[in-house]
Structure formats: structure tokens, C-alpha cells
Enzyme design. Structure first.
Site, mmCIF file in Angstrom:
data_model
loop_
_atom_site.group_PDB
_atom_site.id
_atom_site.type_symbol
_atom_site.label_atom_id
_atom_site.label_comp_id
_atom_site.label_asym_id
_atom_site.label_seq_id
_atom_site.Cartn_x
_atom_site.Cartn_y
_atom_site.Cartn_z
ATOM 1 N N ASP A 38 38.794 29.709 45.387
ATOM 2 C CA ASP A 38 38.574 30.083 46.887
ATOM 3 C C ASP A 38 37.230 30.653 47.273
ATOM 4 O OD1 ASP A 38 41.498 30.031 46.740
ATOM 5 O OD2 ASP A 38 41.834 31.967 46.034
ATOM 6 N N ASP A 96 36.857 35.549 53.136
ATOM 7 C CA ASP A 96 35.848 34.768 54.415
ATOM 8 C C ASP A 96 34.842 35.431 54.860
ATOM 9 O OD1 ASP A 96 36.010 32.828 56.423
ATOM 10 O OD2 ASP A 96 36.318 34.362 57.701
ATOM 11 N N ASN A 149 52.811 35.435 55.693
ATOM 12 C CA ASN A 149 52.096 36.005 54.802
ATOM 13 C C ASN A 149 50.743 36.219 55.255
ATOM 14 O OD1 ASN A 149 51.844 37.319 52.451
ATOM 15 N ND2 ASN A 149 51.952 35.248 51.062
ATOM 16 N N ALA A 150 50.469 37.525 54.948
ATOM 17 C CA ALA A 150 49.044 37.935 55.406
ATOM 18 C C ALA A 150 47.879 37.721 54.488
ATOM 19 C CB ALA A 150 49.075 39.331 55.915
ATOM 20 N N ILE A 151 47.760 36.760 54.041
ATOM 21 C CA ILE A 151 46.756 36.323 52.992
ATOM 22 C C ILE A 151 45.877 35.307 53.609
ATOM 23 C CG2 ILE A 151 48.258 37.140 51.120
ATOM 24 C CD1 ILE A 151 48.372 34.100 50.514
ATOM 25 N N ASP A 152 44.648 34.870 52.698
ATOM 26 C CA ASP A 152 43.867 33.917 53.126
ATOM 27 C C ASP A 152 43.466 33.789 54.477
ATOM 28 O OD1 ASP A 152 44.882 32.956 50.880
ATOM 29 O OD2 ASP A 152 45.779 31.122 51.266
ATOM 30 N N TRP A 170 56.219 31.147 53.079
ATOM 31 C CA TRP A 170 56.596 32.117 54.331
ATOM 32 C C TRP A 170 56.263 31.133 55.656
ATOM 33 C CZ3 TRP A 170 55.188 34.462 49.802
ATOM 34 C CH2 TRP A 170 56.209 35.229 49.133
ATOM 35 N N GLU A 205 48.653 26.495 52.888
ATOM 36 C CA GLU A 205 47.944 27.838 52.645
ATOM 37 C C GLU A 205 46.242 27.451 52.882
ATOM 38 O OE1 GLU A 205 48.927 29.598 49.116
ATOM 39 O OE2 GLU A 205 48.081 28.104 47.910
#
Length: 318
Positions: A38, A96, A149-152, A170, A205
Site C-alpha cells: 500500500d 496517504d 469502513n473508515a480505512i484507506d 461495506w 477499496e
């Protein structure tokens, strides 16, 4: 990746994304510390390059030329205490990196596999180098009662405002507005829906949004990561004249209805290409991602390819 001759560029750039060759170019050859997952990559204002990634306490790599990479430890010496509310091991995901208002901003996710009890956090630094980050806590959180979903995270400025794309399973990819001063979600912000799939578990995602010409382009990873050579990750893209969508592919199919042009897929020894981001270097765009090396027991490694743009405005990996 070695630079291509002008004659090769004429062959490789079609008039639409759908006309692109089904074969894919290999990533740029690199040396040194290749292992990464990532990646977010940036050319620092002081020169040289930094890459941050999933692993460690946000793993760091440094390079003078973008070709030879050295292990530079971690962004943080130890996990901030609040991380443990979302992950027993204090293990952050999918950072990020961006720069604005005289500071580097590092967004990241903290979660556990298989749950959307998750959080996105933010830290700042004057230099962007590992060991210089000050953490500022949560930007956005999600709970098991939420439909996202609070990721990425991936941050972009658009029309004088600051936005963050994020999401995973999600129901896919979402976007919220951020307060430019704090870097955190605006209170009561609308959660926009950018991309999903019609089939559970909605396997899309890792969003990344960039501006090119009059369009915003949403890059996302589809299918399964994190399974070595069994990974099926691939990168797809759509575009919109508005940062909040709707995003469509080159056939006009909305990304909210399963659309998306295939930009890069696994090929040869480069399996499961995804976890992507885009950065600018010397006036050109580059795609950074990880792949699983079939010649090295599926070890995740850094992929770098130059991005070109077709005559009708679609990205193409070179």
C-alpha cells in the site's frame, strides 16, 4: 521502468481506455529495499523521494533517485495510544501522503481484519521524513452499525475545498469533506458514495483521486489482496467532472453500478497489482502500487510505472 522511445509511445497510446492492449508493462526496475505494501510516494520539496506503507508503525523508504530505495524505519517510533482502541497490535494501514500550507500531511487507517470498527488518523511534519511526525488523532471513524469502513484514506483539494476518499468492503468507496485547518472531517459532513459492486462483499477499496484536465479520476483496487500469489488485486478507474461524482468508465457505466476501466492487472511474476496511489515527478504522473512477486514466494514489492493520458483523457500505464 525504463523510459520508452517516442515511437513506442505512439503505439501504446490508444484513443480510448477500452482500446488499450490487454497486456501490461512491467514496473520500473528498482534496487535496494523493494518490500512494501500500500505505498504512498512523494518527491520531497528538499529533493529525493519518500515512500510510506502498511507495515511497522507506518513503514518508511527513502530514495535519492526513485530507483534505489533504502529502509528508513518507520514514520513513528511507537504507536499513539489511541490506535489500540481499533487494533490490538497498534498496526496502521494504507497511509496517504500530501503537502499543503507548508506542511506534509500523513493520513492512515487503524482497524482489524474483518471489521469496520475502524478509524482514520492524521499526522503532520515540516519535512515529511520518518521520525518527524506529530500525530493529531482521529479524522473519521466507523462502527459496525455504519454502512462504510473508515480505512484507506486519500486526500485531494478541489474547488478550494479539501476532500477525503476512503473505504473498502461495506459498500465500497466513500468521500467526505475535511476542514482545511485541522485536516479532520467537517462536522455533519455528507458521506458521498463513489463506487461499489453489485455483488457482496463489494470488493473494491483503496481509492485515490486525481485531477487531470477537467476531470477527476478515481483509481481503486478491486478483488482480493494480502494472499501472496493467490491475490487477485487489480486497478480500475473512472472519472467525473465533480470530485464527489458520479464517476463513470469510458463506456458510461457508473462505478456505483459496477463500472470501471481496467488499468492494471497481474501479469507474469507481478501478481495482484493494487494498493495504488499517484504522484507527480518532474511534470509527469506516476502510479505507485504493490505487487506480489511470484519469484519470491509472493513477497509484496514496490511497483512504479509512468502514467500517460490518451487523446480522450483516460490514464494509461507505461
Amino acid at each position: 521502468m525504463a523510459a520508452l522511445a517516442a515511437t513506442a509511445l505512439l503505439v501504446l497510446v490508444p484513443t480510448s481506455a477500452q482500446a488499450a492492449d490487454v497486456s501490461y508493462p512491467d514496473p520500473r526496475p528498482i534496487t535496494g529495499q523493494e518490500i512494501i505494501h500500500d505505498p504512498t510516494v512523494m518527491r520531497l520539496r528538499t529533493g529525493g523521494y519518500v515512500a510510506y506503507s502498511t507495515g511497522g508503525v507506518i513503514g518508511a523508504r527513502l530514495s535519492k533517485d526513485g530507483r534505489h530505495w533504502d529502509d528508513a524505519g518507520n514514520a513513528f517510533a511507537e504507536p499513539p495510544a489511541w490506535w489500540y482502541e481499533y487494533n490490538d497490535t497498534g498496526d496502521p494501514w494504507a497511509p496517504d501522503l500530501s503537502y499543503r500550507d507548508g506542511r506534509y500531511w500523513l493520513y492512515y487507517a487503524v482497524s482489524s481484519w474483518g471489521t469496520n470498527h475502524s478509524a482514520i488518523g492524521v499526522a503532520t511534519s515540516r519535512t515529511g521524513l520518518p521520525g518527524t511526525w506529530t500525530d493529531h488523532g482521529t479524522v473519521l471513524t466507523s462502527e459496525t452499525t455504519d454502512h462504510w469502513n473508515a480505512i484507506d484514506p486519500a486526500v485531494i483539494r478541489a474547488d478550494g475545498r479539501l476532500w477525503m476518499a476512503f473505504g473498502s468492503y461495506w459498500t465500497g468507496i466513500r468521500m467526505v469533506e475535511l476542514d482545511a485547518r485541522t485536516g479532520k472531517a467537517v462536522k455533519g459532513t455528507t458521506v458521498h458514495h463513489l463506487a461499489t459492486r453489485p455483488d457482496e462483499p463489494y470488493a473494491v477499496e483503496g481509492p485515490y483521486v486525481v485531477r487531470h484536465g477537467r476531470y477527476y479520476y478515481l483509481f481503486a483496487s478491486y478483488d482480493a489482496c494480502c494472499a501472496g500469489t493467490s491475490s487477485t488485486y487489480r486497478i480500475k478507474v473512472g472519472r467525473s467532472t465533480s470530485v464527489t461524482g458520479p464517476y463513470v468508465d469510458s463506456t458510461g457505466t457508473p462505478l456505483l453500478e459496477g463500472g470501471g476501466d481496467l488499468l492494471l492487472a497481474g501479469h507474469g511474476d507481478f501478481v495482484g497489482t493494487g494498493g495504488q496511489s499517484v504522484f507527480q515527478d518532474k511534470g509527469g504522473d506516476w502510479l505507485a502500487y504493490h505487487y506480489y512477486d511470484a519469484q519470491d514466494d509472493g513477497t509484496p514489492k514496490l511497483g512504479l510505472n509512468r502514467l500517460s493520458w490518451t487523446t480522450d483523457g483516460w490514464p494509461l500505464v507505461l
